[in-house]
Each structure stands twice: as C-alpha cells, then as structure tokens.
Design an enzyme around this catalytic site. Sequence first.
Site, mmCIF file in Angstrom:
data_model
loop_
_atom_site.group_PDB
_atom_site.id
_atom_site.type_symbol
_atom_site.label_atom_id
_atom_site.label_comp_id
_atom_site.label_asym_id
_atom_site.label_seq_id
_atom_site.Cartn_x
_atom_site.Cartn_y
_atom_site.Cartn_z
ATOM 1 N N THR A 107 0.864 -1.192 0.000
ATOM 2 C CA THR A 107 0.000 0.000 0.000
ATOM 3 C C THR A 107 0.899 1.241 0.000
ATOM 4 O OG1 THR A 107 -0.247 -0.099 2.407
ATOM 5 C CG2 THR A 107 -1.959 -1.165 1.079
ATOM 6 N N LYS A 166 4.687 -6.639 3.861
ATOM 7 C CA LYS A 166 4.387 -5.244 3.566
ATOM 8 C C LYS A 166 4.115 -4.524 4.885
ATOM 9 C CE LYS A 166 0.843 -3.331 3.233
ATOM 10 N NZ LYS A 166 -0.179 -2.560 4.051
ATOM 11 N N THR A 219 -1.109 -1.431 7.377
ATOM 12 C CA THR A 219 -1.116 -2.708 8.087
ATOM 13 C C THR A 219 0.124 -3.521 7.754
ATOM 14 O OG1 THR A 219 -3.487 -2.911 8.193
ATOM 15 C CG2 THR A 219 -2.269 -4.963 8.028
ATOM 16 N N GLU A 246 7.284 5.143 8.174
ATOM 17 C CA GLU A 246 6.903 6.429 7.591
ATOM 18 C C GLU A 246 7.825 7.551 8.061
ATOM 19 O OE1 GLU A 246 2.303 5.723 6.784
ATOM 20 O OE2 GLU A 246 2.909 6.097 8.846
#
Lengths: 414, 414
Positions: free
Chosen positions: B161, B187, B198, B286
Amino acid sequence: MAKIEKISPLAPKGFPVMPQIDGVLFATAATGMKYKGRDDLLCAAFPDGATVAGVLTLSRTASAPVDFCRANLATGQKARALLVNAGNSNAFTGKAGDAAMRSTVMTLAENMGCAAEEIYVSSTGVIGEVLSADQINKHLSATVDALSPGGWRDAAGAILTTDTFVKGATRTVLLDGTEVTINGFAKGSGMIAPDMATMLGYIFTDADLSQDVLQSLLKCTADQSFNAITVDSDTSTSDTVLAFATGKSGVGERIRSVDDPLLAAYRAAFLDVMQDLAHQVVRDGEGAHKFIEVRVSGAEDNRAAKVIAMSIANSPLVKTAIAGEDANWGRIVMAVGKAGEAADRDSLEILIGGQKVAAEGMAVPGYDEAACTAHLKGQNIDLSVDVGIGSGTATVWTCDLTHDYISINADYRS
Amino acid sequence: MAKIEKISPLAPKGFPVMPQIDGVLFATAATGMKYKGRDDLLCAAFPDGATVAGVLTLSRTASAPVDFCRANLATGQKARALLVNAGNSNAFTGKAGDAAMRSTVMTLAENMGCAAEEIYVSSTGVIGEVLSADQINKHLSATVDALSPGGWRDAAGAILTTDTFVKGATRTVLLDGTEVTINGFAKGSGMIAPDMATMLGYIFTDADLSQDVLQSLLKCTADQSFNAITVDSDTSTSDTVLAFATGKSGVGERIRSVDDPLLAAYRAAFLDVMQDLAHQVVRDGEGAHKFIEVRVSGAEDNRAAKVIAMSIANSPLVKTAIAGEDANWGRIVMAVGKAGEAADRDSLEILIGGQKVAAEGMAVPGYDEAACTAHLKGQNIDLSVDVGIGSGTATVWTCDLTHDYISINADYRS
C-alpha cells in the site's frame, strides 16, 4: 518571571487574580544557573500546622527531590517550606546530585529555623547535570528575608522552563459555612516533553484539613486531572503535585473522610482548580494547535475506560489526523482495538464534535462529513467513543501532534 | 506491482533472488478498486498436505479476515490457498464486510476446488469501507487459471500500500541432511501507520513440518522479529503473519518439537528470514531516516527487558532526539523509568554507538560527545541499556520520528 518568546495559540486570556491565603508567603530569586534575566528560584513558607499531601511520578528512575518528598510525606509531619528551582532537574545525577539537594535543604532549614523533614523540594530542567548547591544556597538567606504575602504570578513564573505562559487557577467556596480559598499554579508543556518540561503543580488552601483527608483529596482529583492528561505519552522523572493546607480559615477540621458530604462542594472546587491547571498544561503542549477532549463510555469499568481513552489520546495517528483536520475515525477504531480492553467491534460508536460518524460496527451512512471537518478546524476538539460493553466511563485530555512538536524536540539540547 | 514514488533512504539494495519452492504457485491481478496501473490482488496456491501457522493481531477490533484466519487455523486443516488484496482493509465494516469477504472466499473455493476452511485471506488498506466482493470475484477464475511457479517479486509487489519498496527475504539451510528453502515477503510501513499500512508477512517453505511445530516456530520467531519492531506504537486491526510448509522437500516430518536439536539450524534460518522482513518494515517506516536497534540487558527477566526496550523505542522524545542527531541520553533514562519495570537508577548504564555515556546513576565524566554525535549522524543507530537488576535481555528495532512522519499522517486520507 520567565521570558516568553511565543505564546501557545491555546493559552487562556491571562493569569487569574489570586486572593491571598493567610500565612502563605513567597519569595523568588534569579540564580542565573541557566536562565538570564528572570527569576528561577521559588521559596514558599507556610504557617505552623500546615498539612501537606503529594502525588509523585511513578517513574522507576525518579529524581532525588522526588524521593526526598516521598520520604517526608511518609513521616506525617507538617510542612514549613517549599523550594523549587528551574533549569536543572538534578535527575540522574547519582550521589552527588543527592548531596547537592540535601545541602540546599539544610541551608533553607537553618534560615527558616525548621527541620529538613518540614521542607519540600522540586527541581525541573535538564537531566543529568549535578545541581550546583552553592548557586542556590547563596540566595537563600536573602530569599527567606524577602518572604511576603502575595506575588502569586511571580511565584508561578519562577518555576517555568519551556512553558509559553504562566499557569494559575483559583476558586473560593463555602466549607462548613465559611468561605475558603483554593489557589494553585503549575508548569509543564509535556508529560516530560523535552528534558525541561517536567510537570509540577502546587495547590494552596486555608482549609483546615488533616494530612489523610488532604492526601485522599489530592489523589482522587489528580486521577481526574493531572493523571488524565497526556501530551506525548512520556513521563518525567520529576513529576510532582503537592498540596498545602494552612488551616487558617478555621474550618474543615471536623472532616474525617474525603467522602464526607460536608466536603462535597470544596472537593468539586478543588477538582476544578486541578483540572484548570492540568488543561493549561495540555494547552501549552509542545507544538499544540488543538485541545482535544476524549470521552469514553460503555467500557467494562472506569479503569478500562481510562486505558482506552489514553490509548486514543496517545495514538500518534489519531493526533496527526487531528493536526491535519481530518475526520479519520478509522484511526480511533484502531486505537480502541490496541488498548487491549474489552470492546464490542460491532456495537462501537464514535462521535466527532457531537456527531455520530460510526455505529454498529461501521460508518453511519450519509453522516455529515462537512460538519465534522468544520468541527476539526476549530481549536477545541471533542471525541466520544462508546465501546458497547458495560458502564465504565473516563475523560482525558490531550493535544494534536504537529510539525512544531518535531521542531521543538528534534533539536532541543544541542 | 505498486508504483513507488520515493524510496526510503533506508531501503536495502534490491529484492533478493528467490529460489522456487516446489508446488507454491502465484498469480496477481489488477482490480482497479483503489490503485491504477498496478496489480493489487494476490492469489497463492499450495500443494496437497501443506501445513499452515499464523500470528494475528491482538487488536480487540480485529478485521473480518483476521477473525476468519484465526477460525481456520483452529480447525487444524491443511492450507490450499491464500488471497490478499491491497487498497481496502475491510476492517470495521460490520456484517456487510464479513459477507463480502465470505463471498470472495466461496468464489475462490469453487475455482480452486477446495473448502473455505483451506483458504487464508488478508485485506489491507483503508478502514471502514465495505469491500466490493464483485470487484475481486470477477478476477478469480482467470487468476486461478494463471497460477504458476515463480513470480515472487510480483507477488510481493501486489500486496503493497504505502510501502516505498518491495520486501522479500530468502535463506537455504540443511534440515536433517537435505537442503530446504525458506522464502518470505511482507508489507507495512508502520504498525498500522496510516490506515493503509497494516503489516502483513507470509513465509513459504518446502520443509515437512506439522502444524504444531510450524505454529511454535512462527510464534517464537515472531516474538523476536515482527513483534519486536515498532514505528509509531500503533497496532493495526489487520496485522497478519502466516507460514505455509509444503513438505515437498520430504524432510522435517520426524521433528516433533520446536526445541528439537535437528531443527536448530532451520530455526535460525527461519528467524533470519523473519527478522530480515521485520527490519525492512522498519526501514520503510513512515518518514524514517534512521534505523535504530535498542538492546536492553540486566532486566528482571526477558519480558521486563522487552517492556523497557519497547518503552525506549516508542518514546517520541527519544525518537525525535535521534532524528535531531542529539545524544540526549536523559530521555533514555526517562523512557526506562516510565516503563514501570524494575530498574536500578544508580547502576543504570547507557551506551550510544558502543560508547558508554552514562553509568552508576550519572553521566560518564568526559565521555566523547563528538564520537557520539558522529554515530548519530549515521543511518544505523545502536542504543544499549543495562538496567542493573538481573539477567533479562531483549532487542527491538524502530526508526526515528521526523517531520516527514507528520507530513505523511496529517493529511493522508483527505
């Protein structure tokens, strides 16, 4: 008083007018140990017979002043003085730090003519640098000579570190037919936030309360105020809230329990002062642009509700969504789930600004996202969650997580 | 495969060359439900007799696919297929979401000629939007027809994602005298990070391991890999790690326990693959600019050591200090203290980049702050803490907390 460069957008309009509390004296001084051009040392004196109560950090690496206060509270003795310095927390400074603190206490005890066990002490500021006892001791004689009534704003200003405004609160209330006063001030702009943003709070009252009643009152109101706020989930090694009751009003002495109906109005006013100060700490949260109230209901019990509320209030994803004014309730679902307390996914309800956005395990069809976004553009954000299990409730307060938080903390010490 | 706009500075050099695992087939498809110009649906098929194990999110608001996998694992049946879609997590979508998931499972079961209990399913993406079963079902016939060996990178790419790179790992190792393979992909760029990040992980091996042994192996290695990482302390409603063992190598069947010495080398290689993938998730955290290893020793036991290590790894103040390349070890003391586990303040030791900066309850006099800062300017940061109580140890991994994290999360959904 501390020089304040840029005031938080969430600051209250000003410092309140504080009534005198008979027998409470203050003096402040500028040691220059860290700050220039402001007072950074506060001494408070209390009349004979003043009782004291305290709520102290649960940190397993608590500072020497915290250990000292805890020991003095355990003696059950009365309080004669409070000494607070800002700029150096004297935390994680080993035996040398402990000796420096004891030297300041002994010097103050000599000047005040009281015992060390009657003195309470707090230090806030950088961690890991031994306090210079001399820099404090050389001011104590003149400071004790200068002790005088009033000067609440100067007192509250002398304990600040990275705070952007001075924090005070006051209430008057009838106790057993007589008007009594509760004054308080606090500092802090994070649970610890940068090393220098320890949370300290001091409450002063002329009620005549025993140490036991005062301690119970402080503990139960702290759970709904200073222990119900979070800026960044970090807990200081020095967090301290102390309450001093002079007894000069002559009322309160016959109250034997915090649950005595005679105490109800006073207790509510005491909670008001504690919450007012705690909210001001959140409103001065580092980088805060929004003040967030999180209410949880329907939990297994009140303890579970508080765990869930804190999970929401501490979630970086919830806090950044609010910073971005984004009605991202999926992140609230996530935060409820990770709390580990019982929750019924299929009867969970979420309200943003009073509007139900999710219910029965899914989004409310056609909820007004524009109204939601309008609420999130304001400064005061209300989140309510019902987890659909029982009747436990809790309310906590926090602020958003912004670029300013990163800027403040990514280059604080260097 | 996912289009990747900007690759994390901490990404590995590339995707590894993955050996085939006999009988494991993949096919991917583009549903267009959220992403354009990339595949977002993965189907994997396993030969008769493949065993399966799983470690699933502890969230109390887990998604329908997580509940479904948990129920299938409990049946003890073999696994025939795995179905993963990216773009919609189908979490918090109530009975409608559950029905949509079951519809995709039944359609795949028909096409595969197997039972629903033999199918494992994961969904990752936005929370709170009901999955469109039709958008998946209409691709399943062609996808099942296209199942073929190889295509590991495409398979790993279809489940991404917000990831900035494709994450794979592989090891070959001797098991009972025969070479076997362990491949995996994953992932995630946060525990949940934005709603779409997630964490999912899938391990494939040709060892012949019973479900019991595979489950024990997955659980104990997950504790030292996927359950020992944190990006932002937030836990997804959909986190899933599954392992599939085809048995095609013909070795492993006589192993009855995860502690069997015959399994030792295989177990180490399995842990290697799990840690490699888990580290890649952190390296794609992130906004991450630095990869941080936190080692704790001297705790009461290993559990206490992990609680303390996670307290350090989750502290916004520690993470922002590292983002700022600031050797602010006072914040590490704070994080040890707030963990609530036993720690001896006066024998605590802290090392940054292998250099002792604090010991015996205070700063090490004359430690080389320049060397410390040089270490912090690198991409790989080592923090070690000995809390001076017992012999418990733990290692966890995290990344720094930066302005980019705020940018990514403060305006993700809108």
